[in-house]
Design a protein around this motif. Structure first.
Motif, PDB file in Angstrom:
ATOM      1  N   SER A 346       2.997  12.869  10.291  1.00 56.80           N
ATOM      2  CA  SER A 346       3.408  11.728  11.110  1.00 56.80           C
ATOM      3  C   SER A 346       3.360  10.472  10.256  1.00 56.80           C
ATOM      4  O   SER A 346       2.816  10.464   9.141  1.00 56.80           O
ATOM      5  CB  SER A 346       2.482  11.573  12.324  1.00 56.80           C
ATOM      6  OG  SER A 346       1.166  11.252  11.906  1.00 56.80           O
ATOM      7  N   LEU A 347       3.941   9.403  10.793  1.00 56.48           N
ATOM      8  CA  LEU A 347       3.923   8.121  10.083  1.00 56.48           C
ATOM      9  C   LEU A 347       2.487   7.617   9.917  1.00 56.48           C
ATOM     10  O   LEU A 347       2.140   7.037   8.875  1.00 56.48           O
ATOM     11  CB  LEU A 347       4.773   7.098  10.847  1.00 56.48           C
ATOM     12  CG  LEU A 347       4.851   5.693  10.244  1.00 56.48           C
ATOM     13  CD1 LEU A 347       5.421   5.743   8.834  1.00 56.48           C
ATOM     14  CD2 LEU A 347       5.697   4.775  11.125  1.00 56.48           C
ATOM     15  N   GLU A 348       1.654   7.834  10.912  1.00 57.56           N
ATOM     16  CA  GLU A 348       0.257   7.389  10.817  1.00 57.56           C
ATOM     17  C   GLU A 348      -0.480   8.124   9.704  1.00 57.56           C
ATOM     18  O   GLU A 348      -1.243   7.513   8.938  1.00 57.56           O
ATOM     19  CB  GLU A 348      -0.448   7.606  12.160  1.00 57.56           C
ATOM     20  CG  GLU A 348       0.023   6.704  13.288  1.00 57.56           C
ATOM     21  CD  GLU A 348       1.384   7.112  13.841  1.00 57.56           C
ATOM     22  OE1 GLU A 348       1.819   8.253  13.541  1.00 57.56           O
ATOM     23  OE2 GLU A 348       2.021   6.296  14.552  1.00 57.56           O
ATOM     24  N   ARG A 349      -0.263   9.440   9.591  1.00 58.73           N
ATOM     25  CA  ARG A 349      -0.901  10.190   8.516  1.00 58.73           C
ATOM     26  C   ARG A 349      -0.400   9.725   7.143  1.00 58.73           C
ATOM     27  O   ARG A 349      -1.167   9.662   6.177  1.00 58.73           O
ATOM     28  CB  ARG A 349      -0.623  11.686   8.681  1.00 58.73           C
ATOM     29  CG  ARG A 349      -1.404  12.332   9.816  1.00 58.73           C
ATOM     30  CD  ARG A 349      -1.065  13.810   9.930  1.00 58.73           C
ATOM     31  NE  ARG A 349      -1.889  14.451  10.945  1.00 58.73           N
ATOM     32  CZ  ARG A 349      -3.058  15.026  10.699  1.00 58.73           C
ATOM     33  NH1 ARG A 349      -3.529  15.038   9.453  1.00 58.73           N
ATOM     34  NH2 ARG A 349      -3.760  15.588  11.662  1.00 58.73           N
ATOM     35  N   LEU A 350       0.885   9.403   7.054  1.00 60.37           N
ATOM     36  CA  LEU A 350       1.450   8.920   5.799  1.00 60.37           C
ATOM     37  C   LEU A 350       0.813   7.592   5.394  1.00 60.37           C
ATOM     38  O   LEU A 350       0.487   7.379   4.222  1.00 60.37           O
ATOM     39  CB  LEU A 350       2.964   8.762   5.945  1.00 60.37           C
ATOM     40  CG  LEU A 350       3.714   8.292   4.690  1.00 60.37           C
ATOM     41  CD1 LEU A 350       3.712   9.378   3.638  1.00 60.37           C
ATOM     42  CD2 LEU A 350       5.145   7.907   5.045  1.00 60.37           C
ATOM     43  N   SER A 381       1.701  -3.464  -0.840  1.00 58.96           N
ATOM     44  CA  SER A 381       0.585  -4.288  -0.372  1.00 58.96           C
ATOM     45  C   SER A 381       0.819  -4.833   1.032  1.00 58.96           C
ATOM     46  O   SER A 381      -0.139  -5.184   1.724  1.00 58.96           O
ATOM     47  CB  SER A 381       0.372  -5.456  -1.348  1.00 58.96           C
ATOM     48  OG  SER A 381       1.549  -6.235  -1.470  1.00 58.96           O
ATOM     49  N   GLU A 382       2.072  -4.901   1.490  1.00 59.60           N
ATOM     50  CA  GLU A 382       2.373  -5.389   2.829  1.00 59.60           C
ATOM     51  C   GLU A 382       2.510  -4.260   3.846  1.00 59.60           C
ATOM     52  O   GLU A 382       2.913  -4.496   4.979  1.00 59.60           O
ATOM     53  CB  GLU A 382       3.658  -6.213   2.800  1.00 59.60           C
ATOM     54  CG  GLU A 382       3.567  -7.447   1.884  1.00 59.60           C
ATOM     55  CD  GLU A 382       4.859  -8.248   1.888  1.00 59.60           C
ATOM     56  OE1 GLU A 382       5.768  -7.887   2.652  1.00 59.60           O
ATOM     57  OE2 GLU A 382       4.944  -9.234   1.133  1.00 59.60           O
ATOM     58  N   GLY A 383       2.195  -3.033   3.441  1.00 57.99           N
ATOM     59  CA  GLY A 383       2.255  -1.896   4.354  1.00 57.99           C
ATOM     60  C   GLY A 383       3.635  -1.308   4.540  1.00 57.99           C
ATOM     61  O   GLY A 383       3.834  -0.477   5.426  1.00 57.99           O
ATOM     62  N   ARG A 384       4.615  -1.676   3.712  1.00 55.59           N
ATOM     63  CA  ARG A 384       5.971  -1.162   3.846  1.00 55.59           C
ATOM     64  C   ARG A 384       6.109   0.173   3.124  1.00 55.59           C
ATOM     65  O   ARG A 384       5.472   0.424   2.111  1.00 55.59           O
ATOM     66  CB  ARG A 384       6.977  -2.169   3.298  1.00 55.59           C
ATOM     67  CG  ARG A 384       6.987  -3.497   4.061  1.00 55.59           C
ATOM     68  CD  ARG A 384       7.969  -4.483   3.459  1.00 55.59           C
ATOM     69  NE  ARG A 384       7.624  -4.793   2.076  1.00 55.59           N
ATOM     70  CZ  ARG A 384       8.298  -5.655   1.322  1.00 55.59           C
ATOM     71  NH1 ARG A 384       9.357  -6.272   1.816  1.00 55.59           N
ATOM     72  NH2 ARG A 384       7.916  -5.898   0.070  1.00 55.59           N
ATOM     73  N   ILE A 385       6.976   1.027   3.657  1.00 60.31           N
ATOM     74  CA  ILE A 385       7.202   2.365   3.123  1.00 60.31           C
ATOM     75  C   ILE A 385       8.287   2.293   2.050  1.00 60.31           C
ATOM     76  O   ILE A 385       9.395   1.804   2.304  1.00 60.31           O
ATOM     77  CB  ILE A 385       7.615   3.345   4.242  1.00 60.31           C
ATOM     78  CG1 ILE A 385       6.621   3.277   5.405  1.00 60.31           C
ATOM     79  CG2 ILE A 385       7.719   4.754   3.697  1.00 60.31           C
ATOM     80  CD1 ILE A 385       5.211   3.639   5.038  1.00 60.31           C
ATOM     81  N   GLU A 404       7.489  -0.774  11.650  1.00 65.71           N
ATOM     82  CA  GLU A 404       8.059  -1.026  12.964  1.00 65.71           C
ATOM     83  C   GLU A 404       9.572  -0.806  13.000  1.00 65.71           C
ATOM     84  O   GLU A 404      10.179  -0.748  14.074  1.00 65.71           O
ATOM     85  CB  GLU A 404       7.748  -2.442  13.433  1.00 65.71           C
ATOM     86  CG  GLU A 404       8.198  -3.544  12.477  1.00 65.71           C
ATOM     87  CD  GLU A 404       7.128  -3.912  11.478  1.00 65.71           C
ATOM     88  OE1 GLU A 404       7.193  -5.027  10.943  1.00 65.71           O
ATOM     89  OE2 GLU A 404       6.205  -3.083  11.241  1.00 65.71           O
ATOM     90  N   GLU A 405      10.230  -0.684  11.825  1.00 61.87           N
ATOM     91  CA  GLU A 405      11.664  -0.416  11.778  1.00 61.87           C
ATOM     92  C   GLU A 405      11.971   1.081  11.854  1.00 61.87           C
ATOM     93  O   GLU A 405      13.128   1.461  12.014  1.00 61.87           O
ATOM     94  CB  GLU A 405      12.269  -0.982  10.491  1.00 61.87           C
ATOM     95  CG  GLU A 405      12.186  -2.481  10.364  1.00 61.87           C
ATOM     96  CD  GLU A 405      12.713  -2.977   9.033  1.00 61.87           C
ATOM     97  OE1 GLU A 405      13.164  -4.120   8.966  1.00 61.87           O
ATOM     98  OE2 GLU A 405      12.669  -2.199   8.051  1.00 61.87           O
ATOM     99  N   ILE A 406      10.948   1.929  11.740  1.00 55.26           N
ATOM    100  CA  ILE A 406      11.147   3.374  11.642  1.00 55.26           C
ATOM    101  C   ILE A 406      11.024   4.000  13.025  1.00 55.26           C
ATOM    102  O   ILE A 406       9.994   3.852  13.702  1.00 55.26           O
ATOM    103  CB  ILE A 406      10.124   3.989  10.668  1.00 55.26           C
ATOM    104  CG1 ILE A 406      10.285   3.360   9.277  1.00 55.26           C
ATOM    105  CG2 ILE A 406      10.294   5.496  10.603  1.00 55.26           C
ATOM    106  CD1 ILE A 406       9.244   3.791   8.296  1.00 55.26           C
ATOM    107  N   ALA A 407      12.068   4.725  13.431  1.00 53.06           N
ATOM    108  CA  ALA A 407      12.039   5.425  14.719  1.00 53.06           C
ATOM    109  C   ALA A 407      11.404   6.802  14.575  1.00 53.06           C
ATOM    110  O   ALA A 407      10.647   7.247  15.434  1.00 53.06           O
ATOM    111  CB  ALA A 407      13.440   5.548  15.293  1.00 53.06           C
ATOM    112  N   SER A 408      11.705   7.509  13.487  1.00 50.94           N
ATOM    113  CA  SER A 408      11.126   8.826  13.245  1.00 50.94           C
ATOM    114  C   SER A 408      11.093   9.081  11.753  1.00 50.94           C
ATOM    115  O   SER A 408      11.885   8.519  11.001  1.00 50.94           O
ATOM    116  CB  SER A 408      11.935   9.920  13.960  1.00 50.94           C
ATOM    117  OG  SER A 408      13.233  10.012  13.416  1.00 50.94           O
TER     118      SER A 408
END
Length: 414
Positions: A346-350, A381-385, A404-408
Motif C-alpha cells: 500500500s501507499l502507507e507501507r511504501l 524530503s517533502e514526502g513526494r514519491i 494526495e495526488e495518488i488515487a491508487s
C-alpha cells in the motif's frame, strides 16, 4: 536573451550594408556595382564619407548587440555557440537506422501506430512510439506469469480466468499527462515469438481491442529481452543503461577477485545522461556479501569502464573430463520461495519503509486519471514519491508526485 541580441545585431548590420549599397547606386551605376565587392565598398566609403557614414554607423551599432549576445552564449552554452560557428546546423540530419524491425499495420485509439521501441522484460511487453518520457502512443501487455524462451499466447474475447493485462495509452498535444485504458478480458491476442541470439524475440503479433478502444494491430514485431545492446557479437559498453553498467561491474569484480562466483545485486538508480559515476555496489563474492565503491567513466571508444581497472582477464574454464564412471546424482535442492512484497502492499507501507521497495517496478494512477509506470526511486524530503522510467538510448526520466495526488498504487514485481 542571447539569441535575440545576436539576431538583432545581425539585422542592423545587414540593413546598414543594404543601405550602403543603395547609396552607392544613388551616386552612380559604376559605384553601385563596385560596392557589391568588399574592397571597392571600402573605397566608396573613404571617397564618399559624408554620404556613406550614416549607413556605416547603423552597421556599427549592430555589432554591439551581436558581440554581447555571442559573449553571453559563450558563457552559458559554449556547445551551442560552437555548433553555430561551425555551421553544423547546415548539414543534413542523418537518421540512424532503426534498431528493431517492427512491421505493424493498424491503429491505436483511432490513430496510426508506428512504434520504434519494443521490449519484453520481466514479463512486460511494451511497444512504444516516441522518444520522450511519456510516449505519444504505447501498448503494454503484462504476461502472467513471466516466461523465458519462446512466447506463445492466444486469447479470445470469451476467454475467462487469469489473462494477460493489456494497457493502451496516448498523449495528445494539449495534454501534460497521457490517458490510459486497461482491460484484462474481452480482447483478441495472438503472440508467437521465437528467441533470436543474443537478446531478441521475433514473431507474429495480433491484437484487437473492443470497438470503443479503436485499436487493431497486426504484423511482425522484434523485441529486446534486456537492456543490453550488442555490436559485432559483443556487448556494446557505450550504450547507456543500468544493464550495461551491471555487465561492466560484474566483469570487473570477476577479474578483480579471480572468480566467476560473483552475484551482483541491483545497482542504485542512475541519473542519465552521465559520463562519470560513483556507485556503491553490493555483490556476493564466493559466498560472502560485500559492499564496494566503484567509479565508472565513459570513454568515446571504449564505452563504460571501471576506473583504475588493471586486472587481467580470467583464465578459460576447462571442460570437464569424463572418467567413464557413473556420476552420483545429488538429490534436488528445493529452492526457497522468495518473499512476495506485493502482498499487502500500500501507499502507507511504501512511505513507512521506502528502502524495502527501492528500484522495484510500480504503477500509479493519479486522481486525474493519468497512469505513471516506472521504478520507485525513493521519497524526497517533502514526502513526494519519486518514480524513474528508463528511456533506452535516451537515458532515464523522473516523475514526482505528492501522496494526495495518488488515487491508487500497485507493485508490479516481487
Amino acid at each position: 536573451m542571447d539569441a535575440l541580441l545576436i539576431l538583432g545585431g545581425l539585422v542592423l548590420v545587414l540593413v546598414g550594408l543594404v543601405w550602403l549599397v543603395t547609396l552607392a547606386f544613388g551616386t552612380s551605376l559604376l559605384w553601385g556595382i563596385g560596392s557589391l565587392l568588399p574592397p571597392l565598398t571600402l573605397l566608396y566609403v573613404f571617397s564618399h564619407w559624408r554620404v556613406a557614414r550614416k549607413a556605416l554607423l547603423l552597421s556599427a551599432l549592430g555589432i554591439i548587440p551581436l558581440i554581447v549576445g555571442l559573449t553571453l552564449m559563450a558563457t552559458q552554452d559554449a556547445q551551442r555557440l560552437e555548433a553555430i560557428v561551425s555551421l553544423s546546423w547546415l548539414k543534413p540530419v542523418v537518421q540512424e537506422p532503426p534498431q528493431l524491425a517492427i512491421q505493424l499495420r493498424g491503429e491505436l485509439n483511432g490513430q496510426p501506430f508506428s512504434p520504434q521501441q519494443g521490449e519484453l522484460i520481466d514479463g512486460n511487453l511494451i511497444l512504444r512510439e516516441g522518444q520522450d518520457f511519456f510516449a505519444r502512443r504505447e501498448i503494454s501487455i503484462r504476461l502472467n506469469p513471466p516466461r523465458s524462451g519462446p512466447v506463445r499466447f492466444d486469447v479470445l474475447p470469451q476467454d475467462k480466468g487469469t489473462l494477460p493485462e493489456v494497457e493502451v495509452s496516448w498523449l495528445l498535444p494539449e495534454q501534460d499527462l497521457p490517458e490510459a485504458r486497461r482491460l484484462d478480458h474481452g480482447y483478441t491476442l495472438h503472440l508467437d515469438l521465437q528467441p533470436v541470439a543474443p537478446n531478441r524475440l521475433v514473431g507474429d503479433f495480433h491484437l484487437v481491442l473492443p470497438p470503443q478502444f479503436a485499436t487493431t494491430l497486426s504484423g511482425k514485431v522484434e523485441l529486446f529481452t534486456d537492456r543490453l545492446r550488442y555490436r559485432d557479437g559483443k556487448v556494446d559498453t557505450g550504450y547507456d543503461s543500468t544493464d550495461t553498467l551491471s555487465h561492466v561491474v560484474l566483469d570487473y569484480l570477476q577479474r578483480r577477485f579471480t572468480t566467476r562466483e560473483v552475484q551482483l545485486a541491483g545497482l542504485p538508480p542512475v541519473a542519465w545522461p552521465a559520463t562519470q559515476l560513483e556507485l556503491e555496489v553490493e555483490a556476493t563474492i564466493a559466498g560472502q556479501v560485500q559492499r564496494l565503491p566503484v567509479r565508472l567513466s565513459k570513454h568515446q571508444l571504449r564505452g563504460w569502464v571501471v576506473q583504475e581497472d588493471h586486472f587481467p582477464p580470467l583464465a578459460a574454464v576447462p571442460a570437464p573430463v569424463s572418467t567413464g564412471a557413473a556420476a552420483i546424482e545429488a538429490p534436488p535442492v528445493r529452492p526457497s520461495r522468495p518473499l512476495d512484497r506485493r502482498q499487502r502492499f500500500s501507499l502507507e507501507r511504501l512511505q513507512t519503509n521506502p528502502s524495502r521497495y527501492q528500484s522495484l517496478a510500480v504503477r500509479l494512477v493519479t486522481k486525474r486519471g493519468s497512469t505513471v509506470e516506472g521504478r520507485f526511486n525513493g521519497v524526497d524530503s517533502e514526502g513526494r514519491i519519486d518514480i524513474r522510467r528508463n528511456m533506452g538510448g535516451q537515458g532515464e526520466a523522473s516523475f514526482v508526485l505528492r501522496p494526495e495526488e495518488i488515487a491508487s498504487i500497485e507493485l508490479l514485481e516481487p
